[in-house]
Design a protein around this motif. Structure first.
Motif: not given
Lengths: 260, 260
Positions: B248-252
């Motif tokens: 997980n990435y902050a924007d995804s």
């Protein structure tokens, strides 16, 4: 000598098929090495007789073979001894003493095969060796209707690959099944019959897929059978999707062995 | 240069892990070769930066990496180009242009891992590379209770293998899940957290299995954590059962990618 019948599964991905070939890793050779090790490597070596061959990449859930052992070993000990020697891509599920006239190939009454077609959008890395991939739409009802035309005794000359050494191409199919496995996004084919010619199941599946996709009419199978010409069927589905589910003998009802 | 983020699955069975090593088949090297081929083999070659390593035999359902390409290629064309070059045990599920400051490793927000334990009586030839085999009884409720003690921020020194280069052993676990998969006779573990130390998931699973089998008390995890001593946890579950489910990435948000 004491004769044993063994029932075993194998992952076909790592084998060049069942039958012994020089310099190839085969199921027969792997079993033969294990059986001879248990027998303390007699000279001449013991043979292992399978119910029949499977091609490179084809899997088995319950293949059967027999061999003769110079020592009497309890069934369960034999099973454990074999599994302790065999690599993990072969699993002996059952070993049992049988009469010395039992023959794994000649006594075969019928066999059941399964074929798994993955309908995912892409080739799944985890299924590439265990299914065939076919992303185009398939009309299940059409394939179910068409598959009924395979039932009964037919001359399957149109469904045999070149290289077959069969003397007759007449075989009997007792059961066919086409179903969806919704959980795994697969279409499953099953065929049970008194024997199958070289590549017959894979050619039947390829033809049913063409019918399911609308490339052939739903009533094409009687015409293809009547043609008695391999060119009438054209395609062969890949080895990766094919599983030998079980081998039935006159005195061993199918229910004995778990099919999964 | 144009930066691309790719999300991809791989069957870890045929790789010596993610990270490039001389004379070994690795995921990173295989991706790097494909990316450089698309870029017409520039000198010096392009690099591929993964979200993190996985060990030999460990699988990924949605691993993430980034690379810079000298040509602008539409996302879907990039995905297809990669899949047309890559072997079938790696599948690129998504390719997308991202800002040039996106970094697959440094921008990681959290990761989710799954661990599959097969409870069959024997090692299934078809699961030997995709699960760990554990035939002894497991008390699901005990493992579920014990696993809650892993939640939150802890010093996981007791759960790190030698060879870790981490500067701190403090990590946060946000979600744990222990469930039975009745259809496949498996027990499934899942862990999501802000980062995992070398072998941490496999050591946590091994400890939960010992609790589930009654070899350790159900309240043993706080004691093991407090010990800050690798000897307190003892075992490491095999690589074959481990899957990187998603990064997980902050924007995804996690929902973007199918987990299966």
């Amino acid at each position: 000598m004491y004769r044993y019948k063994i029932t075993f599964a194998y992952d076909g991905a790592g084998f060049s098929g069942f039958q012994i070939q020089p310099h190839k890793r085969t199921v027969e050779q792997t079993l033969k090495t294990a059986v001879n090790k248990i027998a303390k490597n007699p000279d001449p070596p013991l043979h292992v007789i399978g119910s029949g061959r499977t091609d490179a990449g084809v899997h088995a859930l319950n293949q059967v073979a027999h061999f003769d052992m110079p020592y009497l070993i309890p069934d369960e000990s034999m099973r454990k001894a074999l599994n302790s020697i065999l690599p993990l891509d072969i699993l002996v599920k059952k070993a049992e003493r049988v009469p010395n006239n039992f023959h794994a190939r000649y006594d075969t009454h019928s066999k059941r095969y399964r074929y798994r077609v993955d309908q995912g959008e892409f080739v799944d890395p985890f299924k590439r060796l265990y299914t065939a991939h076919y992303k185009y739409p398939l009309d299940l009802a059409k394939m179910q209707r068409a598959s009924q035309d395979l039932l009964g005794e037919h001359d399957f000359t149109s469904f045999v690959a070149s290289g077959s050494q069969a003397q007759s191409n007449v075989r009997r199919i007792d059961d066919v099944l086409v179903r969806r496995d919704e959980i795994n996004h697969e279409v499953i084919f099953e065929f049970e019959g008194n024997g199958f010619l070289y590549n017959q199941v894979r050619i039947m599946v390829a033809l049913l897929l063409e019918i399911g996709n609308g490339q052939r009419p739903v009533d094409d199978i009687p015409r293809v059978l009547a043609a008695k010409d391999r060119q009438a069927a054209r395609m062969t589905a890949p080895a990766t999707g094919l599983y030998l589910v079980r081998v039935n003998y006159a005195d061993s009802p199918a229910k004995n062995i778990d099919d999964c």
